[in-house]
Design a protein around this motif. Sequence first.
Motif, mmCIF file in Angstrom:
data_model
loop_
_atom_site.group_PDB
_atom_site.id
_atom_site.type_symbol
_atom_site.label_atom_id
_atom_site.label_comp_id
_atom_site.label_asym_id
_atom_site.label_seq_id
_atom_site.Cartn_x
_atom_site.Cartn_y
_atom_site.Cartn_z
ATOM 1 N N ILE A 5 76.427 47.866 -15.021
ATOM 2 C CA ILE A 5 77.730 48.070 -15.653
ATOM 3 C C ILE A 5 78.627 46.906 -15.262
ATOM 4 N N LYS A 6 79.053 46.132 -16.259
ATOM 5 C CA LYS A 6 79.810 44.915 -15.996
ATOM 6 C C LYS A 6 81.321 45.145 -16.011
ATOM 7 N N GLU A 7 81.776 46.111 -16.844
ATOM 8 C CA GLU A 7 83.221 46.311 -17.011
ATOM 9 C C GLU A 7 83.530 47.793 -17.120
ATOM 10 N N LEU A 8 84.714 48.170 -16.650
ATOM 11 C CA LEU A 8 85.189 49.533 -16.888
ATOM 12 C C LEU A 8 86.705 49.539 -16.927
ATOM 13 N N ALA A 9 87.245 50.582 -17.567
ATOM 14 C CA ALA A 9 88.696 50.735 -17.632
ATOM 15 C C ALA A 9 89.017 52.210 -17.777
ATOM 16 N N TRP A 10 90.102 52.630 -17.134
ATOM 17 C CA TRP A 10 90.621 53.976 -17.326
ATOM 18 C C TRP A 10 91.684 53.903 -18.413
ATOM 19 N N ILE A 11 91.603 54.809 -19.403
ATOM 20 C CA ILE A 11 92.548 54.810 -20.523
ATOM 21 C C ILE A 11 93.397 56.078 -20.409
ATOM 22 N N PRO A 12 94.575 55.998 -19.775
ATOM 23 C CA PRO A 12 95.356 57.215 -19.511
ATOM 24 C C PRO A 12 95.795 57.932 -20.779
ATOM 25 N N GLU A 13 96.045 57.161 -21.852
ATOM 26 C CA GLU A 13 96.519 57.787 -23.094
ATOM 27 C C GLU A 13 95.455 58.707 -23.699
ATOM 28 N N MET A 14 94.180 58.478 -23.354
ATOM 29 C CA MET A 14 93.076 59.287 -23.885
ATOM 30 C C MET A 14 92.440 60.160 -22.806
ATOM 31 N N ASN A 15 92.863 59.951 -21.558
ATOM 32 C CA ASN A 15 92.255 60.655 -20.420
ATOM 33 C C ASN A 15 90.741 60.419 -20.376
ATOM 34 N N LEU A 16 90.346 59.181 -20.683
ATOM 35 C CA LEU A 16 88.931 58.827 -20.725
ATOM 36 C C LEU A 16 88.683 57.569 -19.912
ATOM 37 N N LEU A 17 87.453 57.474 -19.411
ATOM 38 C CA LEU A 17 86.944 56.251 -18.789
ATOM 39 C C LEU A 17 86.082 55.545 -19.820
ATOM 40 N N VAL A 18 86.221 54.226 -19.935
ATOM 41 C CA VAL A 18 85.327 53.462 -20.814
ATOM 42 C C VAL A 18 84.540 52.489 -19.955
ATOM 43 N N THR A 19 83.236 52.379 -20.238
ATOM 44 C CA THR A 19 82.354 51.505 -19.460
ATOM 45 C C THR A 19 81.577 50.599 -20.408
ATOM 46 N N GLY A 20 81.399 49.342 -20.003
ATOM 47 C CA GLY A 20 80.641 48.373 -20.790
ATOM 48 C C GLY A 20 79.507 47.823 -19.956
ATOM 49 N N SER A 21 78.318 47.731 -20.566
ATOM 50 C CA SER A 21 77.114 47.414 -19.796
ATOM 51 C C SER A 21 76.295 46.305 -20.445
ATOM 52 N N TRP A 22 75.376 45.771 -19.637
ATOM 53 C CA TRP A 22 74.378 44.839 -20.161
ATOM 54 C C TRP A 22 73.307 45.561 -20.986
ATOM 55 N N ASP A 23 73.398 46.906 -21.078
ATOM 56 C CA ASP A 23 72.477 47.618 -21.981
ATOM 57 C C ASP A 23 72.974 47.584 -23.433
ATOM 58 N N LYS A 24 74.029 46.789 -23.693
ATOM 59 C CA LYS A 24 74.583 46.568 -25.032
ATOM 60 C C LYS A 24 75.263 47.814 -25.592
ATOM 61 N N THR A 25 75.799 48.641 -24.706
ATOM 62 C CA THR A 25 76.598 49.772 -25.177
ATOM 63 C C THR A 25 77.927 49.828 -24.442
ATOM 64 N N LEU A 26 78.863 50.490 -25.128
ATOM 65 C CA LEU A 26 80.160 50.860 -24.577
ATOM 66 C C LEU A 26 80.153 52.384 -24.579
ATOM 67 N N ARG A 27 80.537 53.011 -23.476
ATOM 68 C CA ARG A 27 80.476 54.466 -23.397
ATOM 69 C C ARG A 27 81.822 55.021 -22.930
ATOM 70 N N TYR A 28 82.242 56.101 -23.594
ATOM 71 C CA TYR A 28 83.473 56.804 -23.233
ATOM 72 C C TYR A 28 83.094 58.063 -22.466
ATOM 73 N N TRP A 29 83.845 58.338 -21.383
ATOM 74 C CA TRP A 29 83.508 59.467 -20.512
ATOM 75 C C TRP A 29 84.722 60.342 -20.276
ATOM 76 N N ASP A 30 84.520 61.651 -20.536
ATOM 77 C CA ASP A 30 85.460 62.678 -20.100
ATOM 78 C C ASP A 30 84.948 63.154 -18.741
ATOM 79 N N LEU A 31 85.767 63.036 -17.719
ATOM 80 C CA LEU A 31 85.283 63.264 -16.351
ATOM 81 C C LEU A 31 84.829 64.708 -16.108
ATOM 82 N N ARG A 32 85.158 65.592 -17.022
ATOM 83 C CA ARG A 32 84.737 66.993 -16.865
ATOM 84 C C ARG A 32 83.344 67.233 -17.462
#
Length: 348
Positions: free
Chosen positions: A116-143
């Motif tokens: 995982i090369k990059e990540l960011a917390w997006i407070p307006e969406m209450n989501l974590l976004v992660t970017g990887s060398w697996d060529k995907t971007l993934r959004y995560w709800d921590l619950r």
Amino acid sequence: MAAFGSTTTNANPNRSTEVASPPTDSVSSLCFSPKANYLVATSWDNQVRCWEVTKSGTTISTVPKASISHDQPVLCSAWKDDGTTVFSGGCDKQVKMWPLLSGGQPVTVAMHDAPIKELAWIPEMNLLVTGSWDKTLRYWDLRQQNPTWVQQLPERCYALTVRHPLMVVGTADRNLVVFNLQNPQTEFKRVVSPLKYQTRCLAAFPDQQGFLVGSIEGRVGVHHLDDAQSSKNFTFKCHRDGNDIYSVNSLNFHPVHHTFATAGSDGAFNFWDKDSKQRLKAMMRCSQPIPCSTFNNDGSIYAYSVCYDWSKGAENHNPSTAKSYIYLHLPQEAEVKGKPRTATSSRK
């Protein structure tokens, strides 16, 4: 022994404050809490460390507060907007959520199929976004255990920047994928980087109308999203010394004045004003590259790391002399406050 012809052997020519007990290997990311002067660093020594930074006038002191370990090198970090929690990700293909302020233990909240090369917390969406060398971007709800959405990228993720609703992802092959986070499951726009070489870093404009992109070839692009504003787009050279060209590793907007800092593998950091197209201040070059940097929440502290970035491979790594530093610079207003363009100024 210093390399023949090296311009400086001083790791700290700008007389910045040295952070106590720095990482034992190169630093991969730096981030300040949005609520207080807590600084987090991730490192190739598999550690995530936190320091409390205390400022009294022009005097800064640092106290190591806590640390956690990953199984492999850590590449990225971000704070939750409430300043309680740190996210970190890297070569073990997972993101750990560390409830730092409460003293809780880290838990795994995100997984990828490659580092995982990059990540960011997006407070307006209450989501974590992660970017990887697996060529995907993934959004995560921590619950939830699984991602709420998996977005295919054209190539490996190299850089990511978020200023809701704008998100820009830089990948291999010079793709810059723009998302409007009000509709996060479709690409808003795909742009080929205005720079001819590999993307190293991105920073969304504070007004969300565009972004900065930095490349390995000592150059920064200033890009507006609206085609009607394209006449304002430009690129400029930086982090160069004669025929020696260095990577631009970090781009940070000042949170108050909206000027920005660049840091590079030449060991320098500079402050710029994109609107007047001026360099506000050039700092002295340190003896090693600057791989990452960040401002604190009010822009009164600029943190930067000085360490080997492996750009010249193992043969230029000397374990006996290689030391990683993190420094804190107190920007003076003249360094970071924009000024109107004058007819005689130059933006070299």
